[in-house]
Write a protein that holds these residues in place. Structure first.
Motif, short mmCIF file in Angstrom:
data_model
loop_
_atom_site.label_atom_id
_atom_site.label_comp_id
_atom_site.label_asym_id
_atom_site.label_seq_id
_atom_site.Cartn_x
_atom_site.Cartn_y
_atom_site.Cartn_z
N ARG A 1 35.31 -1.40 -55.23
CA ARG A 1 35.41 -2.70 -54.56
C ARG A 1 35.53 -3.81 -55.59
NH1 ARG A 1 32.24 0.49 -51.26
NH2 ARG A 1 32.78 0.37 -49.02
N ASP B 1 37.62 -14.32 -50.87
CA ASP B 1 38.64 -13.50 -50.22
C ASP B 1 38.53 -12.04 -50.61
OD1 ASP B 1 39.83 -15.72 -48.97
OD2 ASP B 1 41.05 -16.16 -50.74
N TYR B 2 38.15 -11.75 -51.87
CA TYR B 2 38.24 -10.37 -52.35
C TYR B 2 36.89 -9.71 -52.62
CZ TYR B 2 37.42 -12.41 -57.00
OH TYR B 2 36.88 -13.06 -58.07
N LYS C 1 35.43 -6.08 -51.37
CA LYS C 1 36.43 -5.39 -50.55
C LYS C 1 37.18 -4.34 -51.36
CE LYS C 1 37.27 -9.31 -47.46
NZ LYS C 1 38.28 -10.26 -46.94
N THR C 2 37.56 -3.27 -50.67
CA THR C 2 38.46 -2.29 -51.30
C THR C 2 39.89 -2.83 -51.20
OG1 THR C 2 38.90 -1.09 -49.25
CG2 THR C 2 36.97 -0.41 -50.54
N GLU D 1 41.11 -2.77 -47.65
CA GLU D 1 40.55 -3.85 -46.84
C GLU D 1 41.17 -5.19 -47.22
OE1 GLU D 1 36.08 -1.90 -46.27
OE2 GLU D 1 36.51 -3.29 -47.93
N LEU D 2 41.53 -5.35 -48.50
CA LEU D 2 42.05 -6.64 -48.97
C LEU D 2 43.52 -6.83 -48.57
CD1 LEU D 2 41.60 -9.23 -50.56
CD2 LEU D 2 42.19 -7.98 -52.65
#
Length: 537
Positions: free
Chosen positions: A32, A50-51, A54-55, A58-59
């Motif tokens: 992530r 935003d990131y 997240k993987t 997901e992003l």
């Protein structure tokens, strides 16, 4: 470096010029995002919120996200760095990044982080794509050009074959006793067929010029002879209209030059033919001049007439393709409108120029300027040397003066093998050579021609190119092989074909032929080829 120590140094990444991303590998094995430096945030247009956590799936989601996640999992699985290209769909346009992803292990040997550094290769990819599109466009253009060339060559062959029968038989018909009306009919057929052949030749010449496939074959020649030959060929046409055709070649003008005589002949034929066509009364003059002190283009050849002239508004486009002078009070002169376009292109191919001056109602003057070396001098571009292939010298397919009529039985005893599959053309050759006393044998295929030569021999062979079973080129190669193996002298072989492209001439000479005559041919042209090759043999 310890895991916690690594995370403490995330801020240092902003000093790196490359785009850098950091992913933490969780207990579930999923990488992530935990950091992006300034360059990475500019490239992705993401903020930390935003990131973070997240993987890639997901992003980014979709295909891009799955592809990026697979790259990440691949490095985790192998424990080795990997380099790959990725596409980032930003708000403005897609960006291409070349990324190297490296595993980072903690002190216990566990893979804790993935660190990727990316270089923006968008410009390079766009350049490569543009180059590929350009290459594809050029390939398609070349394919289209080759297709057009093949089409024109095929059409030329298919038209020339029956025209050979029309013109040849008409010529033989004119040699018989005809009444006045029959003579008019025969002359009309002959002149119409000859005009059609001129159109075909113009279209082929223009096609070759457009494709930049006009080759020059430079050799020493007499310009005076070329000028006089052109004048002789067109004298009858001028006399028929009551025009005084004059040739002015002063004694102080040199006549020996090095250049492509056939191309110069074609230029003068076009200009002189046009002058006669557009002149109803008065004179047409072809004049040569030479100024050794001129800085460039010392050789000048002028064609002047007292014809209808050209309006100033039309002078700008008379050298354009498919254009003709508008005569206003009369119908447009027949023709393709290619003559002057071809003339200028040929002159420029030789490093020269063609210019025009005219007074409407009083006449026109066309001037050809050339810079041809004289024998013994180096040409402006070094020049081409005459092409020689073994004992066979490159030949020209340009029309020349017809040879003299042969006395009866002039070829008596000469065994001539004619390889020709077209019955009309077989009949034409038989009739043209009937009175010469030659011993004629005919072969409908190249294979039969080879077998006849091997079993009976021949003093000369007239060889068509396009024949069933075995073509003329392959038949020639087999004949030459047989001669070498049997220790026989070389039998002259003259190509007699509707294939009229310069590449056809080269192919015939390379295969072992000695001369080339394209269809439709005149009787005297055929006799001249036979006599020339027979004497050399």
């Amino acid at each position: 470096m310890q895991q916690d120590e690594f995370s403490d140094h995330f801020g240092i990444l902003d000093a790196v010029e490359l785009a850098v991303i950091v992913l933490k590998v969780g207990d579930d094995g999923q990488p992530r995002y935990v950091a992006m430096n300034t360059k990475a945030r500019e490239a992705t247009e993401f903020e930390h919120s935003d990131y973070a956590g997240k993987t890639a799936l997901e992003l980014y989601g979709g295909t891009i996200g799955r592809r990026a996640l697979n790259h990440h999992l691949g490095v985790i699985s192998s424990g080795k760095e990997a380099t790959y290209d990725i596409v980032l769909p930003t708000e403005h346009k897609a960006k291409y990044l070349s990324t190297t992803l490296r595993p980072v292990f903690d002190s216990g040997g566990r893979l804790a982080y993935l660190v990727g550094s990316s270089a923006d290769i968008t410009s390079e990819r766009e350049r490569d794509e543009a180059l590929e599109l350009t290459r594809m466009a050029l390939d398609k253009a070349e394919e289209a050009s080759q297709a057009k060339e093949r089409f024109l060559a095929n059409m030329s062959h298919e038209i020339r074959t029956p025209m050979n029968g029309i013109i040849g038989m008409c010529e033989l018909l004119k040699e018989t006793d005809l009444d006045e009306q029959q003579q008019v009919f025969a002359d009309t057929i002959f002149n119409s067929a000859t005009a059609l052949l001129t159109v075909i030749n113009d279209v082929l010449d223009f096609s070759r010029i457009q494709a930049d496939k006009i080759a020059l074959h430079d050799a020493p020649f007499s310009l005076r002879d070329v000028v006089q030959d052109v004048g002789t060929l067109l004298w009858a046409r001028a006399a028929y209209k009551g025009i005084d055709l004059r040739i002015d070649y002063p004694e102080d003008v040199p006549h020996e030059f090095v250049g492509d005589a056939s191309k110069i002949r074609q230029i003068l034929m076009n200009l002189l033919g046009n002058a006669i066509k557009f002149t109803e009364a008065g004179h047409v003059t072809i004049r040569a001049a030479y100024d050794p002190g001129a800085a460039k283009l010392p050789l000048r050849i002028q064609v002047a007439d007292s014809g209808i002239g050209i309006e100033p508004s039309q002078m700008d486009w008379i050298f354009s393709a498919f254009e003709q002078v508008d005569r206003k009070t009369a119908r447009v002169i027949e023709g393709t409108g290619l003559g002057l376009a071809i003339t200028r292109a040929l002159a420029e191919r030789m490093g020269g120029t063609v210019t025009a001056a005219s007074v409407p109602g009083e006449g026109s003057v066309f001037t050809v300027g050339l810079n041809l070396p004289q024998p013994g001098e180096a040409g402006p571009g070094g020049g081409d040397t005459p092409e020689v292939l073994g004992s066979r010298q490159a030949v020209s397919t340009a029309p020349g003066l017809p040879g003299p009529e042969l006395p009866p039985e002039a070829l008596k005893g000469m065994r001539i093998l004619v390889a020709e599959d077209n019955r009309t053309n077989q009949l034409l050759v038989r009739k043209m050579l009937k009175s010469t006393g030659a011993d004629l044998r005919f072969a409908g295929t190249g294979q039969i021609a080879v077998e006849l030569f091997e079993s009976e021999g021949a003093d000369l062979i007239l060889m068509d190119l396009s024949m069933p079973v075995l073509g003329g080129l392959d038949a020639t190669r087999r004949i030459r092989t047989h001669e070498r193996e049997a220790g026989l002298p070389e039998c002259p072989i003259v190509a007699l074909t509707a294939n009229a492209q310069p590449s056809d001439v080269e192919a015939c000479l390379a295969a072992g032929m000695n001369d080339f005559l394209s269809k439709p041919f005149r009787k005297n042209e055929l006799l001249a080829r036979i006599l020339r090759q027979g004497k050399q043999a």
